[in-house]
Design a protein around this motif. Structure first.
Motif, mmCIF file in Angstrom:
data_model
loop_
_atom_site.group_PDB
_atom_site.id
_atom_site.type_symbol
_atom_site.label_atom_id
_atom_site.label_comp_id
_atom_site.label_asym_id
_atom_site.label_seq_id
_atom_site.Cartn_x
_atom_site.Cartn_y
_atom_site.Cartn_z
ATOM 1 N N ALA A 195 0.829 -1.209 0.000
ATOM 2 C CA ALA A 195 0.000 0.000 0.000
ATOM 3 C C ALA A 195 0.864 1.260 0.000
ATOM 4 O O ALA A 195 0.534 2.251 -0.663
ATOM 5 C CB ALA A 195 -0.938 -0.003 1.203
ATOM 6 N N VAL A 196 1.967 1.219 0.739
ATOM 7 C CA VAL A 196 2.873 2.368 0.788
ATOM 8 C C VAL A 196 3.454 2.647 -0.597
ATOM 9 O O VAL A 196 3.426 3.790 -1.087
ATOM 10 C CB VAL A 196 4.011 2.098 1.805
ATOM 11 C CG1 VAL A 196 5.075 3.189 1.720
ATOM 12 C CG2 VAL A 196 3.447 2.007 3.223
ATOM 13 N N GLU A 197 3.975 1.608 -1.238
ATOM 14 C CA GLU A 197 4.655 1.817 -2.521
ATOM 15 C C GLU A 197 3.672 2.045 -3.668
ATOM 16 O O GLU A 197 3.945 2.846 -4.581
ATOM 17 C CB GLU A 197 5.556 0.628 -2.835
ATOM 18 C CG GLU A 197 6.469 0.814 -4.036
ATOM 19 C CD GLU A 197 7.571 1.846 -3.822
ATOM 20 O OE1 GLU A 197 8.253 2.200 -4.815
ATOM 21 O OE2 GLU A 197 7.770 2.300 -2.673
ATOM 22 N N ALA A 198 2.524 1.359 -3.644
ATOM 23 C CA ALA A 198 1.531 1.566 -4.706
ATOM 24 C C ALA A 198 1.057 3.006 -4.716
ATOM 25 O O ALA A 198 0.885 3.618 -5.785
ATOM 26 C CB ALA A 198 0.357 0.608 -4.512
ATOM 27 N N THR A 208 -4.982 5.386 -5.053
ATOM 28 C CA THR A 208 -4.436 5.335 -3.701
ATOM 29 C C THR A 208 -4.656 3.936 -3.129
ATOM 30 O O THR A 208 -5.589 3.227 -3.521
ATOM 31 C CB THR A 208 -5.092 6.366 -2.770
ATOM 32 O OG1 THR A 208 -6.518 6.194 -2.802
ATOM 33 C CG2 THR A 208 -4.738 7.784 -3.204
ATOM 34 N N ALA A 209 -3.792 3.554 -2.200
ATOM 35 C CA ALA A 209 -3.895 2.245 -1.565
ATOM 36 C C ALA A 209 -3.663 2.389 -0.072
ATOM 37 O O ALA A 209 -2.778 3.142 0.355
ATOM 38 C CB ALA A 209 -2.877 1.273 -2.159
ATOM 39 N N ASN A 210 -4.448 1.682 0.697
ATOM 40 C CA ASN A 210 -4.287 1.651 2.149
ATOM 41 C C ASN A 210 -4.419 0.218 2.636
ATOM 42 O O ASN A 210 -5.050 -0.621 1.985
ATOM 43 C CB ASN A 210 -5.337 2.525 2.839
ATOM 44 C CG ASN A 210 -5.095 4.001 2.622
ATOM 45 O OD1 ASN A 210 -4.172 4.575 3.175
ATOM 46 N ND2 ASN A 210 -5.941 4.629 1.800
ATOM 47 N N ALA A 211 -3.823 -0.058 3.787
ATOM 48 C CA ALA A 211 -3.879 -1.389 4.393
ATOM 49 C C ALA A 211 -4.666 -1.335 5.693
ATOM 50 O O ALA A 211 -4.861 -0.262 6.276
ATOM 51 C CB ALA A 211 -2.469 -1.906 4.650
ATOM 52 N N LEU A 212 -5.091 -2.498 6.161
ATOM 53 C CA LEU A 212 -5.905 -2.525 7.369
ATOM 54 C C LEU A 212 -5.797 -3.841 8.104
ATOM 55 O O LEU A 212 -5.457 -4.878 7.528
ATOM 56 C CB LEU A 212 -7.380 -2.304 7.021
ATOM 57 C CG LEU A 212 -8.056 -3.494 6.312
ATOM 58 C CD1 LEU A 212 -9.247 -3.996 7.107
ATOM 59 C CD2 LEU A 212 -8.458 -3.147 4.901
ATOM 60 N N ALA A 296 9.551 -0.749 1.343
ATOM 61 C CA ALA A 296 8.440 -0.837 0.386
ATOM 62 C C ALA A 296 8.960 -0.866 -1.046
ATOM 63 O O ALA A 296 8.500 -1.665 -1.874
ATOM 64 C CB ALA A 296 7.491 0.333 0.592
ATOM 65 N N THR A 297 9.916 -0.018 -1.346
ATOM 66 C CA THR A 297 10.491 0.007 -2.697
ATOM 67 C C THR A 297 11.240 -1.286 -2.988
ATOM 68 O O THR A 297 11.130 -1.857 -4.082
ATOM 69 C CB THR A 297 11.438 1.213 -2.845
ATOM 70 O OG1 THR A 297 10.692 2.418 -2.658
ATOM 71 C CG2 THR A 297 12.085 1.230 -4.216
ATOM 72 N N ARG A 298 11.996 -1.761 -2.014
ATOM 73 C CA ARG A 298 12.749 -3.008 -2.214
ATOM 74 C C ARG A 298 11.803 -4.174 -2.450
ATOM 75 O O ARG A 298 12.027 -5.003 -3.341
ATOM 76 C CB ARG A 298 13.647 -3.269 -1.001
ATOM 77 C CG ARG A 298 14.538 -4.501 -1.159
ATOM 78 C CD ARG A 298 15.430 -4.703 0.053
ATOM 79 N NE ARG A 298 16.298 -5.862 -0.114
ATOM 80 C CZ ARG A 298 17.095 -6.354 0.810
ATOM 81 N NH1 ARG A 298 17.151 -5.772 2.017
ATOM 82 N NH2 ARG A 298 17.835 -7.429 0.575
ATOM 83 N N LEU A 299 10.738 -4.251 -1.657
ATOM 84 C CA LEU A 299 9.775 -5.337 -1.827
ATOM 85 C C LEU A 299 9.122 -5.267 -3.200
ATOM 86 O O LEU A 299 8.894 -6.301 -3.845
ATOM 87 C CB LEU A 299 8.711 -5.283 -0.735
ATOM 88 C CG LEU A 299 7.612 -6.341 -0.854
ATOM 89 C CD1 LEU A 299 8.181 -7.749 -0.709
ATOM 90 C CD2 LEU A 299 6.510 -6.104 0.175
ATOM 91 N N TRP A 300 8.800 -4.084 -3.662
ATOM 92 C CA TRP A 300 8.180 -3.925 -4.986
ATOM 93 C C TRP A 300 9.092 -4.506 -6.064
ATOM 94 O O TRP A 300 8.633 -5.260 -6.937
ATOM 95 C CB TRP A 300 7.906 -2.452 -5.251
ATOM 96 C CG TRP A 300 7.045 -2.173 -6.434
ATOM 97 C CD1 TRP A 300 7.438 -2.148 -7.749
ATOM 98 C CD2 TRP A 300 5.638 -1.878 -6.439
ATOM 99 N NE1 TRP A 300 6.373 -1.848 -8.562
ATOM 100 C CE2 TRP A 300 5.253 -1.678 -7.780
ATOM 101 C CE3 TRP A 300 4.688 -1.742 -5.428
ATOM 102 C CZ2 TRP A 300 3.954 -1.344 -8.145
ATOM 103 C CZ3 TRP A 300 3.377 -1.430 -5.788
ATOM 104 C CH2 TRP A 300 3.018 -1.230 -7.134
#
Length: 309
Positions: A195-198, A208-212, A296-300
């Motif tokens: 969600a952060v990187e998207a 936009t993206a958010n997690a929960l 987040a960028t590395r995971l992407w």
């Protein structure tokens, strides 16, 4: 960046969160929409007027659920499409069949704390399903989300993300002992980092993206846990503050469609409000590593290497 709060609480239901919201003309996809909080998420979006596609492994169960949602809401636009999130070919096929804009993508499906299982690629199954499947789906649907002009992605994570960050040197437990909860936690951290990187990459496209964390809800998600034969697990289950399905879907629909979240992205919510930073020794909150922009960028990039093989 101030913390977002809402008038709602952990006892609020999904119907209450979307009361008065009109989603006519909007289209939504809910993975795992035939079980657990996925059913309630889909129902409430449909009740608000959205066209809702249930993306499911079991198409027959999906059709039964769609018929039940239509009967309850009167919405004829409840559709069913097959998807197997652990199979990237299936994920690509789903995205390839999609036509037109997509306003809401709820990455809801998941598996939890299962025995070690690997995909044909050798990927650990929880990471492959909970993260890589949804990552590939969002990539494939990106043109449709961008075409909507104001799209939202909902990434259903868990407080179990507190159990593990991303172990980049051994994501798939090839060199370390497999532990079901650590694997689940890692996959749920991945949901937040996505969600952060998207949001960082796709906000210029209006996405936009958010997690929960939905809360603990007694559903088929716990099928790999057997409290009757595990005294410690039984103690935890007996004393846990379980939510109803109606309460559990509330945070998902908040992120999916509430005007309160207009333009908001890259954050983690629980109990229908943005979570506080996690404090060791306390329940809940969000781990600092789950919102780390570098991770987040590395995971992407790592995820791209996986799904583009």
């Amino acid at each position: 960046m101030s913390r977002i709060t809402t008038p709602f609480t952990r006892e609020s239901t999904a119907d209450e969160v979307l009361a008065g919201v009109d989603l006519s003309g909007r289209r939504a996809v809910v993975t795992g929409g035939a079980s657990g909080i996925g059913v309630e998420t889909a129902r409430v979006l449909a009740a608000a007027g959205a066209e809702v596609t249930l993306a499911v492994r079991n198409v027959e169960a999906g059709r039964r659920t769609a018929a039940e949602i239509t009967a309850r809401t009167g919405n004829q636009g409840v559709l069913v499409e097959p998807i197997e999130l652990a199979d990237q070919e299936s994920v690509r096929a789903f995205a390839g069949r999609w036509q037109g804009p997509l306003h809401i993508l709820v990455n809801n499906a998941g598996v939890m704390a299962e025995p070690l299982t690997r995909t044909p690629e050798g990927w650990e199954h929880q990471f492959a399903t909970n993260h890589l499947g949804h990552f590939g789906l969002a990539l494939g649907l990106h043109p449709a989300l961008a075409a909507a002009g104001n799209a939202r992605i909902v990434s259903v994570s868990s407080s179990a993300h507190l159990r593990s960050g991303i172990v980049f040197d051994d994501i798939h437990f090839e060199n370390r002992p497999y532990e079901p909860w650590s694997a689940y936690g890692q996959s749920k951290t991945a949901n937040v980092l996505f969600a952060v990187e998207a949001t960082k990459r796709w906000a210029p496209n209006g996405i936009t993206a958010n997690a929960l964390m939905p809360g603990g809800i007694r559903t088929a998600l716990q099928r790999h846990q057997d409290p009757d034969n595990d005294p410690e697990l039984k103690r935890i289950f007996d004393n846990y503050a379980w939510k109803t399905v109606e309460e559990g879907a509330a945070t998902s629909v908040l992120l999916a469609a509430s005007p309160l979240l207009e333009g908001v992205g890259g954050r983690y919510f629980e109990d229908v409000n943005e979570a506080e930073p996690h404090v060791p020794g306390r329940d809940g909150g969000v781990a600092e590593y789950a919102l780390d922009p570098e991770a987040a960028t590395r995971l992407w990039e790592v995820s791209l290497d996986h799904v583009n093989r």
